[in-house]
Write an enzyme that holds these catalytic residues in place. Structure first.
Site, PDB file in Angstrom:
ATOM      1  N   SER A 224     -19.761  60.168  15.589  1.00 26.87           N
ATOM      2  CA  SER A 224     -18.539  59.705  16.247  1.00 26.87           C
ATOM      3  C   SER A 224     -18.906  58.876  17.479  1.00 26.87           C
ATOM      4  O   SER A 224     -19.590  57.877  17.362  1.00 26.87           O
ATOM      5  CB  SER A 224     -17.632  60.894  16.563  1.00 26.87           C
ATOM      6  OG  SER A 224     -16.332  60.473  16.886  1.00 26.87           O
ATOM      7  N   GLU A 339     -12.181  60.575   6.870  1.00 25.71           N
ATOM      8  CA  GLU A 339     -12.358  60.646   8.319  1.00 25.71           C
ATOM      9  C   GLU A 339     -11.055  60.988   9.058  1.00 25.71           C
ATOM     10  O   GLU A 339     -11.029  61.807   9.972  1.00 25.71           O
ATOM     11  CB  GLU A 339     -12.883  59.312   8.855  1.00 25.71           C
ATOM     12  CG  GLU A 339     -14.252  58.894   8.343  1.00 25.71           C
ATOM     13  CD  GLU A 339     -15.396  59.475   9.140  1.00 25.71           C
ATOM     14  OE1 GLU A 339     -15.148  60.356   9.990  1.00 25.71           O
ATOM     15  OE2 GLU A 339     -16.539  59.042   8.908  1.00 25.71           O
ATOM     16  N   HIS A 424     -13.577  64.190   9.456  1.00 19.91           N
ATOM     17  CA  HIS A 424     -14.403  63.639  10.531  1.00 19.91           C
ATOM     18  C   HIS A 424     -15.221  64.763  11.169  1.00 19.91           C
ATOM     19  O   HIS A 424     -14.673  65.751  11.650  1.00 19.91           O
ATOM     20  CB  HIS A 424     -13.490  62.996  11.579  1.00 19.91           C
ATOM     21  CG  HIS A 424     -14.209  62.272  12.669  1.00 19.91           C
ATOM     22  ND1 HIS A 424     -15.000  61.167  12.450  1.00 19.91           N
ATOM     23  CD2 HIS A 424     -14.255  62.494  14.008  1.00 19.91           C
ATOM     24  CE1 HIS A 424     -15.480  60.723  13.591  1.00 19.91           C
ATOM     25  NE2 HIS A 424     -15.059  61.533  14.563  1.00 19.91           N
TER      26      HIS A 424
END
Length: 506
Positions: A224, A339, A424
């Site tokens: 991320s 995600e 995610h």
């Protein structure tokens, strides 16, 4: 060594295992035992830069003072950098999806502005092992280096020195302002969090050999925000020579980043106005907690990316890629299949119409995704925009420069009716073998963990992730645009670029 006797080995560590020379301070670490029975030493909270407080708030980091005398207690975790509860709330959201109470989420540790520390896990302090440096996520406003999923014991036990680092977050790490740029010899501001990461890499280059690591074989990896920051490090001239390979897990958006220093400075000016603060000097005198509170109310940003400032970032990433103006290094880039699914909530047909209204090629997008259920439709669109398509753009740019490039898509959906797919951050426990006890983890998950750790470990050691004959991970290039699908069964497949092509066609 049995665990019982290992607990009492700490006294011996002070006297022998971590005393390398009279010129350098001693570090007192903690012995830990990996699942395989391998002994690993953990050193927590090692300072790599001086405290960025007072007049040093919003200045580049200063190297840690190496003249400290006596043993350094590296047995306790350091404070996290200043932040709110954002990462804790993320864990709580995942737990809720799996039907678990909020209490299973990790609590945020104590925070402090003096937070520039790193942690080291090593299986052999007298070795010369590949080094893996983890940069945590959290939107560059949250996160800390030792979240339970980020602990490097199991990776280290496989034969690497694992390091996790911290960096200034939010307003502390990314505030730009004309006054800050004016006082900088490089006429730059708003990139302190990235400069902290670079300073940590400098410390690693100078010191990691004392922990059994090879300073000539350093891989950065992160997820991320950490993965996005890695893209900037790959393209910044300031990071040349500090690492040799990179793994970016769900961090493609810098490929589209064009925010200028002037843009970020204007946001800084607006913040001071909204916070009713006269100038930067007054803001520097504000206690850290008060500054964090003021930023939460008044520092309105799209995202805490560093600006294109002509120094750390000489030009927008897309331009640097097009001009091949960067040091080519082997890279792995990847994204998860779902995600954004955990963030779309309960959308309606109106939600989809609103999303299409923002696109110049709405009809083409609707033609590709219009038959998919609305939550998956919005997930595919948002995931493609933020992660998938820009990750592919980065892969194309690095591969064109000649860098060995590998691309993956994480597809594994854990058991249970959680409804968030391959979400995610879902891949992180597979990389570290840190599956939370409350997550359903079966034989498929354990096998995928073994395989993924092997890919990451092999790449860190050699620059090639392939480590067995079961599934060959091909290099990404114009002739073979193939991704490795990481799921119940690992397979290589041609990347379907239809949605990315449509999104890029405006």
């Amino acid at each position: 060594m049995a665990w019982r006797s290992m607990r009492f080995a700490l006294a011996a560590i002070v006297g022998s295992a971590v005393v390398w020379s009279a010129e350098h301070p001693n570090y007192v670490g903690t012995p830990v035992l990996a699942k395989t029975g391998t002994e690993v030493l953990r050193f927590s909270g090692i300072r790599f830069a001086q405290a960025p407080v007072g007049d040093w708030r919003w200045r580049p980091p200063r190297p840690a003072d190496p003249s400290t005398d006596g043993p350094i207690d590296a047995t306790r975790w350091p404070p996290a950098c200043m932040q709110d509860e954002g990462n804790v709330e993320w864990y709580e959201g995942v737990a809720a999806a799996f039907g678990q109470p909020a209490e299973v989420a990790p609590s945020r540790p104590d925070t402090a502005e003096d937070c520039l520390f790193l942690n080291v896990w090593t299986p052999a302090i007298d070795g010369q092992l590949p080094v893996m440096v983890w940069i945590h996520g959290g939107a560059n406003v949250n996160g800390w280096s030792y979240e339970p999923n980020y602990r490097g014991r199991e990776l280290a036990a496989m034969g690497a020195v694992v390091v996790s680092i911290q960096y200034r977050l939010g307003v502390f790490g990314f505030l730009a302002h004309p006054s800050l740029s004016a006082e900088s010899p490089n006429a730059s501001s708003g990139n302190y969090g990235i400069l902290d990461q670079i300073e940590a890499l400098r410390w690693i280059r100078s010191n990691i050999h004392r922990f059994g690591g090879d300073p000539g074989n350093v891989t950065v990896f992160g997820e991320s925000a950490g993965a996005g920051d890695i893209a900037y490090l790959l393209l910044s001239p300031l990071a040349r020579g500090l690492f040799h390979r990179a793994i970016s897990q769900s961090g493609g958006w810098p490929a589209d980043q064009r925010r200028t220093l002037a843009d970020n400075e204007a946001q800084g000016v607006d913040f001071l106005r909204r916070a009713e603060t006269a100038d930067i000097d007054e803001l520097r005198r504000l206690p850290a907690e008060a500054l964090l509170a003021a930023a939460k109310e008044h520092f309105k940003r799209d995202y805490d990316d560093p600006p294109v400032d002509g120094w750390l970032l000489p030009a927008p990433p897309a331009d640097l890629l097009a001009r091949k103006a960067f040091e080519p290094r082997p890279v792995i880039l990847g994204f998860n299949a779902d995600e954004m699914l955990m963030y779309v909530g309960k959308p309606t047909p109106e939600s989809w119409r609103q999303a299409l209204a923002k696109l110049p090629n709405a009809a083409l997008v609707d033609g590709l995704l219009g038959e998919v259920p609305i939550p998956q439709r919005l997930d595919e669109l948002e995931s493609a925009t933020q992660f998938t398509c820009p990750s592919i753009a980065l892969a194309n740019g690095f591969a064109t420069r000649g860098a060995p490039t590998y691309v993956y898509r994480f597809d594994r959906i854990r058991a249970g009716g959680h409804g968030i797919g391959a979400y995610h951050g879902a891949e992180i426990p597979y990389v570290f073998d840190t599956h939370d006890a409350w997550l359903p983890t079966d034989a498929i998950d354990r096998d995928l963990t073994r395989r993924m750790m092997g890919y990451w470990q092999s790449f860190a050691a050699t620059g090639d992730p392939n480590h067995d004959d079961a599934s060959v991970w091909p290099r990404w290039n114009d002739d073979a645009r193939r991704v490795l699908a990481l799921a119940d069964g690992i397979r290589s497949e041609e990347f379907d670029d239809r949605l990315c092509s449509v999104l890029a066609s405006h």
